[in-house]
Motif scaffolding. Structure first.
Motif, PDB file in Angstrom:
ATOM      1  N   GLU A 210       0.824  -1.203   0.000  1.00  0.00           N
ATOM      2  CA  GLU A 210       0.000   0.000   0.000  1.00  0.00           C
ATOM      3  C   GLU A 210       0.860   1.256   0.000  1.00  0.00           C
ATOM      4  O   GLU A 210       0.577   2.236  -0.702  1.00  0.00           O
ATOM      5  CB  GLU A 210      -0.927  -0.008   1.211  1.00  0.00           C
ATOM      6  N   GLN A 211       1.921   1.243   0.788  1.00  0.00           N
ATOM      7  CA  GLN A 211       2.818   2.404   0.830  1.00  0.00           C
ATOM      8  C   GLN A 211       3.496   2.613  -0.519  1.00  0.00           C
ATOM      9  O   GLN A 211       3.643   3.750  -0.985  1.00  0.00           O
ATOM     10  CB  GLN A 211       3.886   2.205   1.907  1.00  0.00           C
ATOM     11  N   ALA A 213       2.378   1.668  -3.481  1.00  0.00           N
ATOM     12  CA  ALA A 213       1.390   2.131  -4.452  1.00  0.00           C
ATOM     13  C   ALA A 213       1.176   3.636  -4.339  1.00  0.00           C
ATOM     14  O   ALA A 213       0.976   4.332  -5.342  1.00  0.00           O
ATOM     15  CB  ALA A 213       0.072   1.382  -4.252  1.00  0.00           C
ATOM     16  N   GLU A 214       1.242   4.150  -3.107  1.00  0.00           N
ATOM     17  CA  GLU A 214       1.089   5.599  -2.906  1.00  0.00           C
ATOM     18  C   GLU A 214       2.336   6.347  -3.369  1.00  0.00           C
ATOM     19  O   GLU A 214       2.244   7.437  -3.955  1.00  0.00           O
ATOM     20  CB  GLU A 214       0.829   5.882  -1.426  1.00  0.00           C
TER      21      GLU A 214
END
Length: 341
Positions: A210-211, A213-214
């Protein structure tokens, strides 16, 4: 005037093979008689030696495929060192006062075969820089990943000895965006403020995928991986078409207390490798013998121009070397860790 040599010198020995990660209590510093060089040998007064995570594998004994022997209880540790020749036979190709590198660190004086020494010059402005492991990062990024102008590059273990140089090298090779991973907020801040990383994902601050992807909403083109594990899986999920992955290390397994340092199993999506056309290759310097000279030349020029720095921590004194290794295993330091004698 010739400086008198001592009768004894100290070295670090393994006293017990640990069940998990090595700590200070598994080592001792002992005095040994100073040897005299024989035919083909020289005596080197070590000035610096590198503390490196590969010792975990050698101590754990899982050395299949590793070009170094295991370490047994009672053995003296070894590893990259830089020092000065203080005694040599008359017919030696090396002379007293020469600065050399070799693989018998972890001792104040080393009896080394002259053929196993590399004579150093002033290509690098500081002799300690010869202990940099940047050749692995440079080789992986130029030979395997082949960084292109504008690439988005993800470097795992970015605050370590390899990673702290890899991000800088990627930028110098033309990368448009450089993302790193590390374990603490302090290291993340230093990666951005000192080493020009654009973004940093943190282990323990939420799912890495998730990190990432950001940090890289359009995906990554290159992975320089020192860690494997969750971070390799996350990179695979973020890979763009034709991404190039270069694996330099596998610290997630190597520094796991429940393992012995020679394995790092990870489950990856082979289907994604195929449909995305991702290349995934491991880097070893033995496959690229020309790399060291090329890297040293470029590293020296970049250091002198100020385009690159050599992040490292100097630990004073051989007595502190076992503690330095323990601290390396637990991720305390930023960049390479060097013991200065």
């Amino acid at each position: 005037m010739t400086t008198a040599l001592p009768g004894t010198a100290r070295e670090v020995r393994l006293t017990a093979v640990p069940g998990g990660l090595p700590a200070r209590e598994h080592f001792t510093v002992v005095g040994t008689p100073l040897p005299e060089p024989g035919t083909g040998q020289v005596l080197v007064r070590n000035r610096y030696f590198l503390v490196f995570p590969g010792l975990r594998t050698l101590i754990g004994g899982e050395v299949d495929g590793v070009p170094l022997p295991p370490l047994r209880s009672g053995d003296a540790l070894f590893g990259p060192a830089v020092g000065e020749v203080v005694a040599a036979p008359a017919d030696s190709p090396l002379r007293t006062g020469d600065t050399v590198s070799h693989l018998l660190g972890w001792r104040e004086y080393a009896l080394v075969a002259a053929a196993d020494c590399t004579l150093l010059d002033d290509t690098l402005p500081d002799p300690v820089a010869y202990l940099s492991v940047g050749s692995a990062a440079y080789g992986a990024l130029t030979r395997l990943a082949e960084v292109r102008t504008g690439d988005t590059v993800f470097v795992t273990g970015a605050a370590g000895a390899v990673g702290s140089l890899a991000g800088q090298i990627a930028r110098l090779l033309g990368a448009g965006r450089v993302i790193g991973s590390t374990s603490t907020a302090e290291k993340a801040e230093r990666l951005v403020s000192e080493l020009r990383y654009d973004a940093v994902v943190r282990r323990g601050a939420g799912p890495i995928a998730e990190q990432l992807a950001e940090a890289a909403p359009e995906g990554i083109d290159v992975l320089l991986d020192n860690v494997a594990g969750e971070q390799l899986v996350a990179a695979l999920g973020a890979a763009r078409q034709g991404a190039r992955f270069a694996l330099v290390g596998a610290l997630s397994g190597q520094l796991a207390a429940e393992r012995a340092g020679g394995s790092a199993p990870v489950e990856i999506d082979a289907f994604r490798l195929v449909v995305k056309g991702i290349s995934l290759r491991g880097y070893t310097g033995a496959d690229h013998p020309e790399m060291e000279k090329e890297w040293t030349g470029r590293f020296g020029a970049w250091l002198r121009s100020g385009e690159i720095s050599f992040p490292h921590t100097r630990i004073a004194g051989i007595d502190r070397a076992p503690q330095a290794l323990e601290e390396l295993m637990t991720g305390r330091h930023f960049g390479a860790v060097v013991v200065e004698l």
